[in-house]
Design an enzyme around this catalytic site. Structure first.
Site, PDB file in Angstrom:
ATOM      1  N   ASP A  67      57.918  40.655  32.869  1.00  0.00           N
ATOM      2  CA  ASP A  67      56.472  40.687  32.693  1.00  0.00           C
ATOM      3  C   ASP A  67      55.817  41.823  33.435  1.00  0.00           C
ATOM      4  O   ASP A  67      56.383  42.375  34.360  1.00  0.00           O
ATOM      5  CB  ASP A  67      55.896  39.420  33.334  1.00  0.00           C
ATOM      6  CG  ASP A  67      55.589  38.383  32.304  1.00  0.00           C
ATOM      7  OD1 ASP A  67      55.952  38.599  31.151  1.00  0.00           O
ATOM      8  OD2 ASP A  67      54.978  37.359  32.685  1.00  0.00           O
ATOM      9  N   LYS A  76      54.707  45.310  27.671  1.00  0.00           N
ATOM     10  CA  LYS A  76      54.341  46.534  26.951  1.00  0.00           C
ATOM     11  C   LYS A  76      55.335  46.747  25.811  1.00  0.00           C
ATOM     12  O   LYS A  76      56.480  47.087  26.038  1.00  0.00           O
ATOM     13  CB  LYS A  76      54.391  47.703  27.925  1.00  0.00           C
ATOM     14  CG  LYS A  76      53.788  48.969  27.391  1.00  0.00           C
ATOM     15  CD  LYS A  76      53.626  50.021  28.482  1.00  0.00           C
ATOM     16  CE  LYS A  76      54.938  50.470  29.070  1.00  0.00           C
ATOM     17  NZ  LYS A  76      54.857  51.444  30.139  1.00  0.00           N
ATOM     18  N   MET A 103      43.200  34.547  37.489  1.00  0.00           N
ATOM     19  CA  MET A 103      42.667  35.127  36.250  1.00  0.00           C
ATOM     20  C   MET A 103      41.150  35.005  36.190  1.00  0.00           C
ATOM     21  O   MET A 103      40.588  34.795  35.119  1.00  0.00           O
ATOM     22  CB  MET A 103      43.263  34.413  35.024  1.00  0.00           C
ATOM     23  CG  MET A 103      44.768  34.421  34.979  1.00  0.00           C
ATOM     24  SD  MET A 103      45.427  33.518  33.567  1.00  0.00           S
ATOM     25  CE  MET A 103      45.204  31.830  34.073  1.00  0.00           C
TER      26      MET A 103
HETATM   27  N1  SAH Z   1      52.539  32.673  37.381  1.00  0.00           N
HETATM   28  C1  SAH Z   1      51.678  33.526  38.163  1.00  0.00           C
HETATM   29  C2  SAH Z   1      50.275  33.556  37.622  1.00  0.00           C
HETATM   30  C3  SAH Z   1      50.152  34.159  36.258  1.00  0.00           C
HETATM   31  S1  SAH Z   1      48.506  34.232  35.688  1.00  0.00           S
HETATM   32  C4  SAH Z   1      51.713  33.060  39.610  1.00  0.00           C
HETATM   33  O1  SAH Z   1      52.249  31.995  39.920  1.00  0.00           O
HETATM   34  O2  SAH Z   1      51.229  33.804  40.480  1.00  0.00           O
HETATM   35  C5  SAH Z   1      48.020  35.854  36.182  1.00  0.00           C
HETATM   36  C6  SAH Z   1      47.054  35.801  37.343  1.00  0.00           C
HETATM   37  O3  SAH Z   1      47.766  35.579  38.543  1.00  0.00           O
HETATM   38  C7  SAH Z   1      46.297  37.079  37.593  1.00  0.00           C
HETATM   39  O4  SAH Z   1      45.159  37.174  36.770  1.00  0.00           O
HETATM   40  C8  SAH Z   1      45.909  36.941  39.036  1.00  0.00           C
HETATM   41  O5  SAH Z   1      44.817  36.080  39.194  1.00  0.00           O
HETATM   42  C9  SAH Z   1      47.113  36.233  39.596  1.00  0.00           C
HETATM   43  N2  SAH Z   1      48.061  37.145  40.236  1.00  0.00           N
HETATM   44  C10 SAH Z   1      49.350  37.326  39.916  1.00  0.00           C
HETATM   45  N3  SAH Z   1      49.940  38.197  40.756  1.00  0.00           N
HETATM   46  C11 SAH Z   1      48.992  38.568  41.637  1.00  0.00           C
HETATM   47  C12 SAH Z   1      48.973  39.417  42.784  1.00  0.00           C
HETATM   48  N4  SAH Z   1      50.048  40.082  43.169  1.00  0.00           N
HETATM   49  N5  SAH Z   1      47.826  39.544  43.469  1.00  0.00           N
HETATM   50  C13 SAH Z   1      46.725  38.878  43.093  1.00  0.00           C
HETATM   51  N6  SAH Z   1      46.680  38.074  42.038  1.00  0.00           N
HETATM   52  C14 SAH Z   1      47.798  37.906  41.313  1.00  0.00           C
END
Ligand code: SAH
Length: 502
Positions: A36, A58, A173
């Site tokens: 991803d 992508k 998100m």
């Molecule tokens: N499964 C992922 C979340 C996926 S949804 C998890 O457990 O973290 C995608 C959202 O996760 C993004 O919009 C953001 O809000 C958050 N996110 C994921 N990685 C991030 C990071 N390194 N820093 C800040 N927010 C992050």
């Protein structure tokens, strides 16, 4: 045909070292890896040889794969008889649509495992200096999607209930909806002074954090141009950041550094840089291969016992020499009683690991340094063996000969360019690199060769760090300028020069 098997794996929030041991093992096992946008691509270096990696963030024509397309690809690759690892950012079951992917696999009768990961909701908060719970401050935390439009008629997020909670609220998100989210919470009675933080790209070198209150965070985020991906943390725990913000205080925080040494040799430099907060990208521009005319070399190795001195000028020389010794079924006893000289401390350590004590390490870790320390020591007729690279500077040989020594060069290894990966390099540089490190002339020469003169402009925004003056000279000859130069010609010296002059 092999039995299909799928691992749905949480890669963690960004810092590649935050993957689990089990997650890493499943990367190593995979024939195909689907990854991803939010999973750290550095993790792909652990894949086995020949494994296929597909970036599902992508597509080839640059559109995003739809979830349905990802599911289909996952099924297709599995059904071809592959072990497939589906690598997802954070935890696969926290807004990662991992549940849907697992259901699809279940319905098609494909065996799977799901490996948890550290979710950004906890991991990014931590690296932002914020514990999601804290004794006497917050006794629960709640992870909520911010993707829904809270002002739409029938939202499934109950802001009325959330506003009444004492615990920490973490929205994922939610950047695009920030003002709606804060607005709804205040509407339902959450105090407008409640502290709020956004952590952008948490746990990576590009992490940025902003804090404000529920009332003015929207404005602050606008001002500071914080975008997605970010987590939004709401609650009193945000105030702990002042004291607990360990990550952003590391000396190399925010720096993305390119390491160009061989895969095998990179780890010392990489780990030291990482422990100081840098984000390290490994792109080896050299690969060590045995020399081609091994027969001639083997004959020379068998003569080593005649040497009065054996000089090793690199760790690679040591490794290659002993590999060859073993290949011709000889061991350490075959090299005789000659004095052992190592060009520097790293080479000396490599020799120690082979069970050899080093008699001399020059004060300055260069060929010239060796010559200086041997002046008056070498007697006319002394035999000096020199196992080293095929392309090596000649001055050590001529210097020794001038002292009357008989020099036996053993060009035991060659330094080659790894299979051409210009596209990967361009992508790395376009993504932005703060510092490029060169630990030998070959690393620099090869980087330029892979890059191509026409793309030289991509180096403009990167600083350059070299291990010592000889590599430095090569870098200048390539038309590049040097920002950091090590004084001791060691990895430690290279790092110190960066820390001092940054
Ligand atoms: N499964 C992922 C979340 C996926 S949804 C998890 O457990 O973290 C995608 C959202 O996760 C993004 O919009 C953001 O809000 C958050 N996110 C994921 N990685 C991030 C990071 N390194 N820093 C800040 N927010 C992050």
């Amino acid at each position: 045909m092999k039995k299909p098997y799928v691992y749905l794996v949480g890669a963690g929030p960004g810092d590649e070292d935050l993957i689990t041991v089990k997650g890493l093992a499943s990367i190593k096992k995979a024939d195909v890896i689907l990854y991803d946008r939010l999973a750290n691509p550095n993790l792909l270096k652990y894949k086995k040889e020949g494994a296929v990696c597909i970036d599902v963030g992508k597509a080839p024509d640059h559109h995003q794969y739809t979830q349905e397309e990802i599911n289909n690809l996952l099924l297709q690759k599995a059904k071809e008889g592959n072990v497939v690892t589906r690598l997802k950012g954070g935890d696969p079951y926290v807004f990662g649509r991992g549940g849907e992917e697992a259901q699809t696999l279940y319905e098609e009768g494909i065996s799977f495992e799901v490996v948890p990961g550290i979710t950004s909701a906890i991991g990014a908060a931590n690296y932002g200096g914020i514990p999601v719970t804290h004794r006497n401050i917050s006794t629960s935390f709640h992870v909520i999607t911010g993707h829904e439009d809270p002002t739409k008629q029938k939202t499934s997020v109950n802001y009325g209930a959330l506003a009444k909670l004492e615990g920490t609220l973490v929205f994922l998100m939610g950047v695009g909806n920030l003002t709606e989210i804060t607005g709804e919470l205040m509407k339902y009675g959450k105090a407008k002074e409640t502290p709020v933080a956004l952590v952008h790209r948490g746990t990576t070198s590009r992490q940025r954090t902003v804090t404000a209150t529920l009332e003015n965070i929207g404005e602050e985020v606008q001002k500071q141009q914080i975008k997605s991906p970010s987590i939004i943390i709401i609650g009193e725990v945000v105030n702990l950041r002042d004291k607990l913000n360990w990550f952003e205080k590391l000396p190399l925080n925010g720096k993305k550094i390119l390491v160009t040494r061989t895969r095998q040799q990179a780890s010392e430099l990489t780990n030291r840089l990482k422990s100081m907060g840098a984000d390290v990208v490994e792109f080896p521009t050299i690969e060590i291969k045995p020399a081609e005319n091994l027969q001639v070399i083997d004959e020379k190795i068998k003569e080593t016992h005649k040497a009065n001195y054996i000089i090793f000028t690199s760790v690679n020389g040591v490794e290659s020499f002993f590999k060859r010794l073993q290949a011709i079924k000889l061991d350490i006893r075959a090299i005789g009683n000659g004095k052992i000289i190592a060009i520097g401390t790293a080479t000396a350590e490599a020799l120690m690991e082979k069970g050899l004590l080093v008699d001399l390490v020059p004060e300055v870790f260069t060929a010239e340094g060796i010559l200086t320390s041997l002046e008056g020591v070498i007697q006319k007729g002394d035999v000096v063996f020199l196992p080293r690279a095929e392309i090596a500077r000649k001055n050590l040989v001529t210097g020794l000969q001038q002292m009357g020594a008989i020099v036996e060069e053993i060009p035991i290894y060659q330094t080659v360019i790894p299979t051409h990966r210009q596209e990967e390099l361009l992508e790395i540089l376009e993504d932005g690199i703060d510092i490029i490190t060169f630990t030998s002339s070959s690393t620099a020469n090869h980087l330029m060769e892979i890059l191509g003169d026409e793309n030289k402009g991509l180096l403009q925004n990167s600083k350059i760090a070299v291990i010592g003056p000889i590599t430095g000279k090569t870098v200048m000859e390539l038309g590049l300028s040097i920002d950091f130069q090590g004084r001791e010609y060691t990895i430690e010296g290279l790092i110190n020069s960066i820390l001092e002059e940054l």
